[in-house]
Scaffold this motif. Structure first.
Motif, PDB file in Angstrom:
ATOM      1  N   LEU A   1       6.378 -12.735  -0.310  1.00  0.00           N
ATOM      2  CA  LEU A   1       7.795 -13.058  -0.494  1.00  0.00           C
ATOM      3  C   LEU A   1       8.078 -14.478  -0.002  1.00  0.00           C
ATOM      4  N   LYS A   2       7.493 -14.813   1.153  1.00  0.00           N
ATOM      5  CA  LYS A   2       7.678 -16.175   1.669  1.00  0.00           C
ATOM      6  C   LYS A   2       7.061 -17.185   0.699  1.00  0.00           C
ATOM      7  N   ALA A   3       5.886 -16.838   0.171  1.00  0.00           N
ATOM      8  CA  ALA A   3       5.194 -17.758  -0.737  1.00  0.00           C
ATOM      9  C   ALA A   3       6.016 -18.039  -1.994  1.00  0.00           C
ATOM     10  N   ILE A   4       6.709 -17.034  -2.489  1.00  0.00           N
ATOM     11  CA  ILE A   4       7.470 -17.267  -3.739  1.00  0.00           C
ATOM     12  C   ILE A   4       8.859 -17.843  -3.455  1.00  0.00           C
ATOM     13  N   GLY A   5       9.118 -18.169  -2.194  1.00  0.00           N
ATOM     14  CA  GLY A   5      10.336 -18.922  -1.881  1.00  0.00           C
ATOM     15  C   GLY A   5      11.455 -18.124  -1.242  1.00  0.00           C
ATOM     16  N   ILE A   6      11.140 -16.953  -0.725  1.00  0.00           N
ATOM     17  CA  ILE A   6      12.175 -16.173  -0.026  1.00  0.00           C
ATOM     18  C   ILE A   6      12.184 -16.629   1.441  1.00  0.00           C
TER      19      ILE A   6
ATOM     20  N   GLN B   1      14.781 -15.883   7.061  1.00  0.00           N
ATOM     21  CA  GLN B   1      16.004 -15.193   7.493  1.00  0.00           C
ATOM     22  C   GLN B   1      16.368 -14.063   6.535  1.00  0.00           C
ATOM     23  N   VAL B   2      16.053 -14.293   5.245  1.00  0.00           N
ATOM     24  CA  VAL B   2      16.385 -13.282   4.236  1.00  0.00           C
ATOM     25  C   VAL B   2      15.531 -12.031   4.445  1.00  0.00           C
ATOM     26  N   ILE B   3      14.258 -12.270   4.738  1.00  0.00           N
ATOM     27  CA  ILE B   3      13.342 -11.127   4.945  1.00  0.00           C
ATOM     28  C   ILE B   3      13.738 -10.386   6.228  1.00  0.00           C
ATOM     29  N   VAL B   4      13.976 -11.152   7.300  1.00  0.00           N
ATOM     30  CA  VAL B   4      14.414 -10.515   8.565  1.00  0.00           C
ATOM     31  C   VAL B   4      15.720  -9.766   8.311  1.00  0.00           C
ATOM     32  N   GLY B   5      16.605 -10.413   7.538  1.00  0.00           N
ATOM     33  CA  GLY B   5      17.903  -9.797   7.229  1.00  0.00           C
ATOM     34  C   GLY B   5      17.740  -8.456   6.539  1.00  0.00           C
ATOM     35  N   SER B   6      16.767  -8.357   5.636  1.00  0.00           N
ATOM     36  CA  SER B   6      16.588  -7.086   4.917  1.00  0.00           C
ATOM     37  C   SER B   6      16.162  -5.987   5.893  1.00  0.00           C
TER      38      SER B   6
END
Lengths: 235, 404
Positions: free
Chosen positions: B310-315, B318-323
């Protein structure tokens, strides 16, 4: 367009420095389908990771469409990856809780586009990769080849400048590998999509416009894809 | 550079992870959080019931809303009649009862068993306007104004012929119609017929005995005096304002609300209960935070590679932690709702099958302020416990996480 100047990557393994890239300079033009090849441990994946902003080089510069990406901070690199680059990995790397449509839509939603617009773009690209009728399927309901095609659709949904693929056929049989490579060639030819792909399979060379050979962290030779296994012209 | 797409993706990922994730883990985590909510609030629910019952008994039987006592260094209120008339004129006063208490020994004539007790005298008509003894007569009748040789006895003081059934020292089974002998502090000894037995369920209250003012005045010569004056107002909540209204009318005796009178007696017990409750709250919060930490940690460790992709494709991180935080919030919200439902169910069950305490049967009372506080604390520790592992994994280098 990618311009790489004197790119170096040195890893520290305990106290020992290991040079994975030892000063690579190259240019990849817009619309090219380039294969990076070389023996195992030659540094081909390391080079792709530096070009794709997944890792930071120890030295050297990378210019992508005029932007010196070596100067970007973490947040800017993430945003650059989202807006300008697409990735296809060896093991598909899909989110298991999302269905086909949702997996592909994620990068588009992340750009802040309205959801209907994201889903429209997603449907278009999934139809293009031949999965238009499997939108609602979950990842575990798909074959390896289909999962890789979902991964390709996800990489293409934001119409990136460059698509990076790291041994995308490594886990696929020959038939599925051919499907994936045909797909790459189709998007390259029809959409002018720049593709940089790492591979170690000799028969893949027929799909590449150009091959960059890496050996011991250095650029070995370059040759045109149609030259096959014959000795390539030095750069 | 940033846009609101990030928050949408957090929500998008969280909703689908919850919807399509492991149902058993989800249900178990919600159950644990619900039990934590129950644990954090159960004791205070019981304490709330005890306090409410005790307060009501103080008002209904012991102090009224406001109690007037003799001035310092005095044992009686000398001008009680005038004072009663004065208090009756205070706006908001609905009843006034001047009582006289004196130390006595009450003996069961039938078996010779005796108890030393403070015998209290009141005007039965005035008392009805302040306390509820007249409604708690289980056998016989309430006192009448003109009664002179009749006594009202609490059920616990009356006791049982079988001593093992007694909860406090008793007269060994006094019944209506029996006679008891009262020995007064001035040496007078007088026989009384038991006119009625009252039972309020309060241990202290049901061990008391009452005669009329007329009788007490004739024996102890206490005409026109009182040892305490009970005042009833409109409601318990207005007791403080009633107290100041009485003081403003020039009353110079000690004027105290029911709350001020009762604070000392139950205060220590409530403080001990509160300490236990705080310890339970702390332990429960630790349990909740550990559970949320483990659930998030296992969840996120299993998805380490997925997070790297997810980080690699540009997420963004904070968005991942947020989820993950949204998932924790969802677990907490569901846990709190289930916990409140369980708490209400327990409260209902304990209302139907009441718990017996020394002061009577208690009805559990959920303290919603305490519940809100414990819920807020639970949310804070859960979010922190979810944030730490999420942040830890998300901060790993993309390639390291991808290699596992």
């Amino acid at each position: 367009m990618i311009e790489v100047t004197n790119l170096k990557k040195i890893y520290l393994l305990g106290q020992v420095e290991v040079a994975a890239l030892r000063g690579v300079s190259l240019t990849i033009k817009k619309g090219e389908f380039v294969g990076i090849m070389g023996p195992s441990g030659s540094g081909k994946s390391t080079l792709l990771h530096q070009l794709g902003l997944l890792d930071k080089p120890s030295a050297g510069h990378i210019l992508i469409d005029g932007t010196d990406v070596s100067q970007l901070d973490d947040e800017e690199r993430t945003d650059f990856r989202l807006r300008h680059l697409g990735y296809v990995f060896q093991d598909y790397a899909l989110v298991s809780e999302l269905n086909v449509m949702e997996n592909v839509a994620i990068p588009a939603i992340m750009q802040g586009k309205p959801l209907p617009e994201c889903y429209a773009a997603t449907t278009r690209v999934l139809e293009k990769v031949g999965l238009g009728k499997r939108l609602d399927h979950l990842v575990y309901e798909l074959s390896g080849g289909e999962q890789q095609r979902v991964s390709i659709a996800r990489a293409l949904v934001n119409t990136p400048s460059i698509l990076f693929a790291d041994e995308p056929c490594a886990n696929l049989d020959t038939e599925n590998s051919r499907t994936v490579l045909e797909l790459f060639r189709a998007v390259n030819r029809e959409l002018g999509q720049t593709i940089v792909m790492v591979s170690h399979e000799q028969w893949h060379t027929e799909y590449f416009d150009r091959i960059i050979l890496i050996r011991d962290g250095l650029l070995d030779t370059e040759r045109m894809g149609w030259e096959g296994n014959g000795s390539g012209a030095a750069r | 550079m940033h846009n609101n797409g990030g928050y949408r993706v957090s929500l998008y990922l969280a909703v689908r992870a919850i919807r399509r994730g492991n149902r058993n883990t989800l249900a178990l985590t919600i159950l644990i959080i619900a039990l934590v909510i129950v644990l954090m609030n159960f004791l205070s629910m019981i304490i709330g019931g005890v306090v409410t019952l005790y307060n009501q008994q103080m008002i209904d039987y012991q102090y009224g809303h406001v109690m007037i006592e003799p001035r310092d260094k005095e044992t009686t209120i000398a001008n009680a009649n005038a004072l009663v008339r004065q208090i009756q004129r205070v706006p908001g006063v609905t009843g006034v009862s001047a009582r006289v208490s004196t130390g006595t020994t009450i003996t069961n004539t039938k078996n010779g068993k005796f108890q030393s007790k403070a015998l209290t005298a009141f005007d039965p008509v005035d008392e009805q306007r302040v306390t509820l003894y007249h409604l708690k007569i289980t056998d016989g009748d309430y006192l009448s104004k003109g009664d002179t040789d009749q006594i009202l006895i609490g059920a616990l003081l009356a006791g049982n012929e079988d001593e093992s059934l007694d909860k406090v020292p008793s007269l060994g089974g006094v019944k209506v119609g029996d006679r008891v002998t009262v020995t007064y502090s001035n040496g007078v000894v007088k026989s009384y017929r038991v006119k009625g037995i009252f039972e309020t369920e309060g241990a202290l209250i049901d061990a008391a005995a009452f005669i009329t003012r007329n009788e007490m005045d004739s024996v102890m010569h206490t005409e026109g005096t009182a040892t305490e004056i009970l005042v009833k107002g409109a409601s318990a909540d207005d007791a403080a304002s009633l107290k100041y209204a009485i003081m403003n009318y020039g009353v110079e005796e000690k004027v105290k609300t029911w709350n001020e009178k009762g604070r000392g007696i139950l205060g220590d017990a409530i403080a001990s209960f509160s300490l236990l409750n705080n310890i339970m709250t702390f332990v429960s919060l630790v349990v909740a935070s550990v559970v949320v930490f483990i659930v998030t940690f296992i969840n996120i460790i299993n998805r380490k590679k997925q997070i790297a992709i997810l980080k690699a494709i540009g997420i963004r991180k904070q968005v991942i932690v947020g989820s993950y935080l949204l998932q924790v919030l969802f677990l907490c919200i569901c846990g709190v709702i289930v916990g409140i439902l369980m708490l209400n169910t327990i409260s209902y069950v304990l209302t139907v099958n009441q718990l017996k305490f020394p002061m009577g049967y208690i009805t559990p009372i959920i303290n919603y302020t305490g519940l809100a506080t414990s819920t807020a604390l639970l949310f804070v520790v859960s979010v922190i416990s979810g944030y730490i592992p999420a942040r830890q994994v998300v901060n790993e280098e993309i390639l390291d996480a991808m290699r596992g």
